[in-house]
Design a protein around this motif. Structure first.
Motif, PDB file in Angstrom:
ATOM      1  N   ALA A   7      26.328 -44.814  24.323  1.00  0.00           N
ATOM      2  CA  ALA A   7      26.178 -43.627  23.482  1.00  0.00           C
ATOM      3  C   ALA A   7      26.314 -42.417  24.387  1.00  0.00           C
ATOM      4  O   ALA A   7      25.980 -42.469  25.572  1.00  0.00           O
ATOM      5  CB  ALA A   7      24.827 -43.621  22.769  1.00  0.00           C
ATOM      6  N   LEU A   8      26.834 -41.300  23.811  1.00  0.00           N
ATOM      7  CA  LEU A   8      27.032 -40.070  24.572  1.00  0.00           C
ATOM      8  C   LEU A   8      26.011 -39.032  24.148  1.00  0.00           C
ATOM      9  O   LEU A   8      25.506 -39.034  23.011  1.00  0.00           O
ATOM     10  CB  LEU A   8      28.447 -39.546  24.351  1.00  0.00           C
ATOM     11  N   ASP A   9      25.716 -38.131  25.075  1.00  0.00           N
ATOM     12  CA  ASP A   9      24.765 -37.055  24.799  1.00  0.00           C
ATOM     13  C   ASP A   9      25.300 -35.808  25.488  1.00  0.00           C
ATOM     14  O   ASP A   9      24.776 -35.357  26.507  1.00  0.00           O
ATOM     15  CB  ASP A   9      23.380 -37.426  25.337  1.00  0.00           C
ATOM     16  N   CYS A  10      26.353 -35.228  24.890  1.00  0.00           N
ATOM     17  CA  CYS A  10      27.068 -34.162  25.583  1.00  0.00           C
ATOM     18  C   CYS A  10      26.225 -32.915  25.759  1.00  0.00           C
ATOM     19  O   CYS A  10      26.430 -32.149  26.694  1.00  0.00           O
ATOM     20  CB  CYS A  10      28.360 -33.836  24.842  1.00  0.00           C
ATOM     21  N   ASN A  11      25.246 -32.699  24.872  1.00  0.00           N
ATOM     22  CA  ASN A  11      24.412 -31.504  25.003  1.00  0.00           C
ATOM     23  C   ASN A  11      23.122 -31.760  25.770  1.00  0.00           C
ATOM     24  O   ASN A  11      22.257 -30.891  25.851  1.00  0.00           O
ATOM     25  CB  ASN A  11      24.088 -30.918  23.627  1.00  0.00           C
ATOM     26  N   ALA A  12      22.992 -32.990  26.339  1.00  0.00           N
ATOM     27  CA  ALA A  12      21.864 -33.333  27.217  1.00  0.00           C
ATOM     28  C   ALA A  12      20.507 -33.069  26.579  1.00  0.00           C
ATOM     29  O   ALA A  12      19.558 -32.658  27.236  1.00  0.00           O
ATOM     30  CB  ALA A  12      21.976 -32.589  28.554  1.00  0.00           C
ATOM     31  N   ASN A  13      20.398 -33.341  25.276  1.00  0.00           N
ATOM     32  CA  ASN A  13      19.101 -33.150  24.626  1.00  0.00           C
ATOM     33  C   ASN A  13      18.346 -34.462  24.462  1.00  0.00           C
ATOM     34  O   ASN A  13      17.314 -34.511  23.788  1.00  0.00           O
ATOM     35  CB  ASN A  13      19.267 -32.455  23.279  1.00  0.00           C
ATOM     36  N   GLY A  14      18.876 -35.558  25.061  1.00  0.00           N
ATOM     37  CA  GLY A  14      18.209 -36.854  25.014  1.00  0.00           C
ATOM     38  C   GLY A  14      18.453 -37.616  23.744  1.00  0.00           C
ATOM     39  O   GLY A  14      17.869 -38.698  23.549  1.00  0.00           O
ATOM     40  N   ILE A  15      19.292 -37.099  22.843  1.00  0.00           N
ATOM     41  CA  ILE A  15      19.595 -37.757  21.570  1.00  0.00           C
ATOM     42  C   ILE A  15      21.088 -38.062  21.543  1.00  0.00           C
ATOM     43  O   ILE A  15      21.919 -37.181  21.831  1.00  0.00           O
ATOM     44  CB  ILE A  15      19.227 -36.857  20.382  1.00  0.00           C
ATOM     45  N   PRO A  16      21.456 -39.304  21.200  1.00  0.00           N
ATOM     46  CA  PRO A  16      22.887 -39.617  21.127  1.00  0.00           C
ATOM     47  C   PRO A  16      23.611 -38.650  20.196  1.00  0.00           C
ATOM     48  O   PRO A  16      23.090 -38.240  19.141  1.00  0.00           O
ATOM     49  CB  PRO A  16      22.906 -41.049  20.579  1.00  0.00           C
ATOM     50  N   ASP A  17      24.839 -38.284  20.593  1.00  0.00           N
ATOM     51  CA  ASP A  17      25.622 -37.334  19.801  1.00  0.00           C
ATOM     52  C   ASP A  17      25.775 -37.805  18.362  1.00  0.00           C
ATOM     53  O   ASP A  17      25.707 -37.008  17.412  1.00  0.00           O
ATOM     54  CB  ASP A  17      27.006 -37.154  20.421  1.00  0.00           C
ATOM     55  N   SER A  18      25.983 -39.105  18.183  1.00  0.00           N
ATOM     56  CA  SER A  18      26.205 -39.619  16.828  1.00  0.00           C
ATOM     57  C   SER A  18      25.003 -39.345  15.937  1.00  0.00           C
ATOM     58  O   SER A  18      25.152 -39.077  14.732  1.00  0.00           O
ATOM     59  CB  SER A  18      26.496 -41.122  16.873  1.00  0.00           C
ATOM     60  N   CYS A  19      23.794 -39.417  16.535  1.00  0.00           N
ATOM     61  CA  CYS A  19      22.582 -39.170  15.747  1.00  0.00           C
ATOM     62  C   CYS A  19      22.394 -37.680  15.495  1.00  0.00           C
ATOM     63  O   CYS A  19      21.920 -37.272  14.422  1.00  0.00           O
ATOM     64  CB  CYS A  19      21.367 -39.741  16.459  1.00  0.00           C
TER      65      CYS A  19
END
Length: 877
Positions: free
Chosen positions: A639-651
């Motif tokens: 899973a990716l988290d491009c904004n580094a907020n600890g939540i997968p981008d998809s979610c």
């Protein structure tokens, strides 16, 4: 004169010493001082001071089986070695002497013994040995020395009326410390500073008088703490001590006692002459309101002088002087008695002599010789004379005697003789030999002596003697019971108690009431266990219920079985906690730690709990419901988290938290700003000596500072406990240098920043390895420890544009596609110019298109200000 006995002793000592690779010749080249020379030796101090470092020999010294009981038995008197190892074996090549003994008045079966412990006869370094007995001396447990490696000497023990034991010990600075035990000698306080000096004697007042429970101490003046003052007292049970007081004539080499009125007496010889004996008395030492006790001094004639460094003890005293009081309440109540080994006039070298006072020490009777010579010219040595008085007034005395040596003119053998008096010393029982003979010249531990004293403790049915002898060819400490045992202190011998109907379920000759009965059911624990009534799963002789109740062992599951026994059956991870007391969050009957050990993949985030439980309890998020905590999905790249907020981008997208107008699975904000993020799984263990590494995947150059975030559990609570980080061998900083928490429930967090220039120079060379090195102070103190690393920075890898800055991707609002062809190209230039110059004409030509597609700067108006933005849209690269 000494050649024959020194040769005999040295041969045996060498034989013993060779077994432990230590050679000792205790008397080589020495001549014993006599006359004024002997007094000079005294004046310089019969000093107990360190002159060697602690012995550092092998711990695995040889053991020999204990001597058969028959070899230590004379008539009804059975000696028992005290200073043995845990298996009752003799430790070859050590030495033990100057023993002292105390008896618990509330439980006479509990005894404590102390002695000078020399770990090797080749060493003069001594320590404070100790052992305890719970069965009146029939067996002993050696507890080892107090404060190992500390020079100690002259032990003296006492017991208070409530069963408290006191162990008083001299150290190498001529100061003393007190150790206190309230559990039969099993555990002791740390050393308590106390006044004192060479050969202090201690007494605890149990007379029910004004001074009840006071502790009094007297010592020798020439090796003490206090410039000639030789007496102190404690009013708080040995926790603190009064200012030292002076005793007239400064009596040496004697003991101390309390009479029925609580008055204190000290006996000894004067420093100036071994023949001048004195008894000092204080009537106000018991009074707490008197700041400094006072003493009077009375001479006493014991028929001779105290001897030092002669005959059978060439480097020590031939015996202390003993003073005791009759406190029986009977016809001799209040009598004072003095006894000791003294040198009488004439050729006889030493006798044991006795004197009595019936007026509080004002006057003393003519001395009486207690030993019975074999003949008129019997010049044998009666040395180490020792005395005590029983609670019912019986006087007990013992001494070492050489009279039965085959060569009385030059004796090497001694045996202990006992006598008693039931009428205040008027008459005495016949002499009884109570020990086998022993060679008193064997086993000198770099000192030419067997110590300076023994000690005797009398009770209503007999006495307990602790003494040093050489039955093993070396100096050891022995216990012998004189007379009948009386374990319950009722004044009736145990055998008579049993004959009168007292029970003895284990047939060991002791009434059951004297045996341990931890559960209070009036049945000896041993019998409870033997009958099966009380289980003893660990075979330690104590019912399991008592082990649990006392805190000796735990019972975490409440099944009545000590955990130590439960773990022998079920302890899958070997941590000494029964499996059914361990965390089992998924309730599958297997401790979580064992589940994880069998399949480490069950705990991807390394928090020592299965992932399924983390998710179920809400401890970890699983926004995509794939059964793996989000933090793990992100760490492994599923899973990716491009904004580094600890939540997968998809979610983020599915929840509506962020927009994804182009439906490419990347939040619009990330389409606009390139972000690099890499996170490791937990790296462990976190401890000095272990370097942890993480290879960053797909590295890219950074546009700004690079953040390295650390999440850790470990030994990190001081500034000396930190983590040093390197990238491809280049140091980039330290984490937790300000300290954190040790082994916390939730992770410690720290972050450091790496300048883009430093980082980009490293990534330019290809793959990047991040290494974490704990500082030397980081210990492996946590049950589990780890660190997780996250690296984040911006890159130039933006995928979309937002030229008008309205937060919507240009591709999502068709900005620049003025011919409505579905894409932006040079074909849109004419339409763009038309929209800016003649919006009406544009609308007529492109009725399906919004002219605001030309608003490239997002100001809501069409003007030449939109030209630059449109150019960017047409030529984005």
């Amino acid at each position: 004169m000494y050649d024959r006995r020194w040769i005999a002793g040295t041969v045996q000592v060498l034989a013993c010493a060779l077994l432990v690779a230590a050679v000792s010749n205790p008397t080589a080249g020495s001549e014993l001082p006599t006359g004024s020379a002997a007094h000079d030796l005294e004046a310089s101090g019969h000093r107990e001071a360190p002159d060697m470092a602690p012995w550092r020999g092998e711990d695995g010294r040889l053991r020999t089986a204990p001597l058969p009981a028959a070899a230590l038995k004379v008539g009804d008197f059975q000696s028992i070695q005290v200073n043995t190892d845990a298996d009752g074996a003799n430790i070859v090549g050590d030495a033990a002497n100057e023993p002292s003994i105390a008896v618990d008045p509330t439980n006479p079966s509990r005894l404590v013994v102390g002695w000078r412990q020399f770990d090797a006869i080749a060493s003069n370094f001594r320590q404070a040995g100790r052992a305890i007995s719970a069965d009146a001396g029939l067996s002993w447990t050696n507890l080892g020395v107090f404060t190992p490696g500390t020079f100690r000497s002259d032990p003296v023990l006492e017991a208070g009326r409530n069963g408290t034991f006191y162990y008083y010990s001299l150290d190498g600075t001529f100061n003393c410390q007190m150790f206190i035990s309230n559990d039969g000698g099993q555990t002791w306080t740390d050393p308590i500073p106390a006044l004192g000096g060479d050969k202090a004697w201690v007494v605890v007042d149990d007379t029910q008088a004004v001074g009840l429970d006071r502790i009094y101490i007297a010592w020798n003046t020439f090796a003490g703490c206090c410039d000639g003052a030789t007496f102190t007292r404690s009013f708080d049970g040995g926790l603190s001590y009064d200012t030292a007081a002076f005793i007239p004539e400064m009596p040496l080499f004697g003991s101390i006692c309390v009479d029925p009125a609580g008055d204190v007496y000290v006996v000894g010889r004067t420093p100036s002459s071994p023949g001048q004996l004195r008894v000092a008395k204080s009537t106000d030492a018991k009074n707490v309101l008197v700041p400094t006790p006072t003493f009077t001094s009375t001479p006493i004639d014991l028929g001779g002088s105290v001897r030092l460094s002669a005959g059978p003890n060439p480097g020590g005293l031939l015996g202390q002087l003993w003073i005791q009081s009759d406190r029986s309440g009977g016809p001799n109540d209040g009598n004072l008695y003095v006894f000791g080994s003294v040198n009488p006039p004439g050729p006889d070298p030493l006798d044991v002599m006795f004197s009595r006072s019936i007026d509080g020490g004002e006057t003393w009777s003519a001395p009486v010789r207690i030993n019975q010579p074999k003949s008129a010219d019997d010049n044998s040595w009666q040395w180490f004379g020792t005395m005590d008085v029983s609670p019912d007034g019986r006087i007990d005395v013992i001494w070492n005697d050489t009279r039965n040596d085959l060569d009385p003119s030059d004796p090497t053998l001694s045996e202990i003789v006992y006598r008693s008096s039931f009428d205040g010393g008027e008459t005495w029982t016949d002499e009884q030999i109570i020990t086998p003979q022993f060679n008193h010249f064997l086993g000198y531990p770099m000192q030419n002596k067997l110590g300076d004293y023994y000690q005797l403790r009398s009770d209503r049915t007999g006495a307990s003697l602790i003494y040093a002898a050489t039955f093993n060819g070396e100096q050891d400490v022995y216990f012998v019971r004189i007379g009948d045992f009386d374990c319950n202190a009722n004044g009736i011998p145990d055998a008579q108690d049993l004959a009168m109907g007292a029970t003895d379920c284990n047939d060991n000759g002791r009434p059951d009431e004297c045996e341990p009965d931890c559960n209070g059911n009036e049945i000896a624990d041993e019998c409870d266990i033997a009958s099966g009534f009380a289980p003893d799963c660990n075979s330690n002789g104590v019912p399991d219920s008592c082990d649990i109740a006392s805190g000796f062992d735990f019972d975490c599951n409440g099944n009545g079985i000590p955990d130590g026994c439960d773990v022998a059956v079920e302890d899958c991870n070997g941590n000494l906690i029964p499996d059914d007391c361990e965390a089992d969050c998924n309730e599958n009957g297997i401790p979580d730690q064992c589940d994880i050990a069998a399949d480490p993949g069950l705990d991807c985030d390394g928090n020592f709990q299965p992932d399924s439980c983390d998710i179920a309890s809400g401890l970890a998020d699983d926004c995509d419901a794939n059964g793996t905590p989000d933090v793990c999905d992100l760490a492994v790249g599923t899973a990716l988290d491009c904004n580094a907020n600890g939540i997968p981008d998809s979610c983020d997208i599915a929840s509506g938290f962020v927009d994804d107008c182009n439906l490419n699975g990347i939040p619009d904000s990330c389409d606009l700003i390139g972000t690099f993020r890499a996170a490791s799984l937990p790296l462990s263990p976190l401890a000095a000596g272990t370097v942890l590494s993480y290879d960053l995947p797909g590295v890219q150059p950074a546009l700004g500072d690079v953040e390295i975030r650390l999440e850790a559990i470990g030994d990190l609570n001081t500034s000396l406990e930190f983590l040093s980080l390197t990238l491809n061998g280049t140091a980039v900083g330290d984490g937790f240098v300000t300290g954190a928490a040790d082994c916390p429930q939730s992770v410690n967090v720290d972050a450091l920043s790496v300048p883009p220039g430093t980082y980009n120079a490293i990534v330019a060379n290809g793959p990047v390895r991040l290494e974490i090195t704990p500082s030397p102070a980081v210990g492996a103190i946590c049950a589990e420890s780890f660190v997780r690393v996250t690296v984040t920075h911006q890159t130039d890898s933006a995928k979309s544009t937002d030229v008008n800055g309205n937060g919507t991707l240009d591709e999502c609002e068709d900005l620049g596609d003025l011919d409505c062809s579905g894409s932006v190209s040079v074909a849109d230039i004419n339409a763009f110019v038309l929209a800016l110059t003649d919006p009406g004409a544009y609308t007529k030509q492109f009725p399906e298109c919004d002219p605001l597609r030309a608003d490239a700067n997002g100001d809501g108006q069409l003007s030449v200000a939109d030209i630059n933005g449109f150019v960017v849209l047409v030529t984005p690269s």
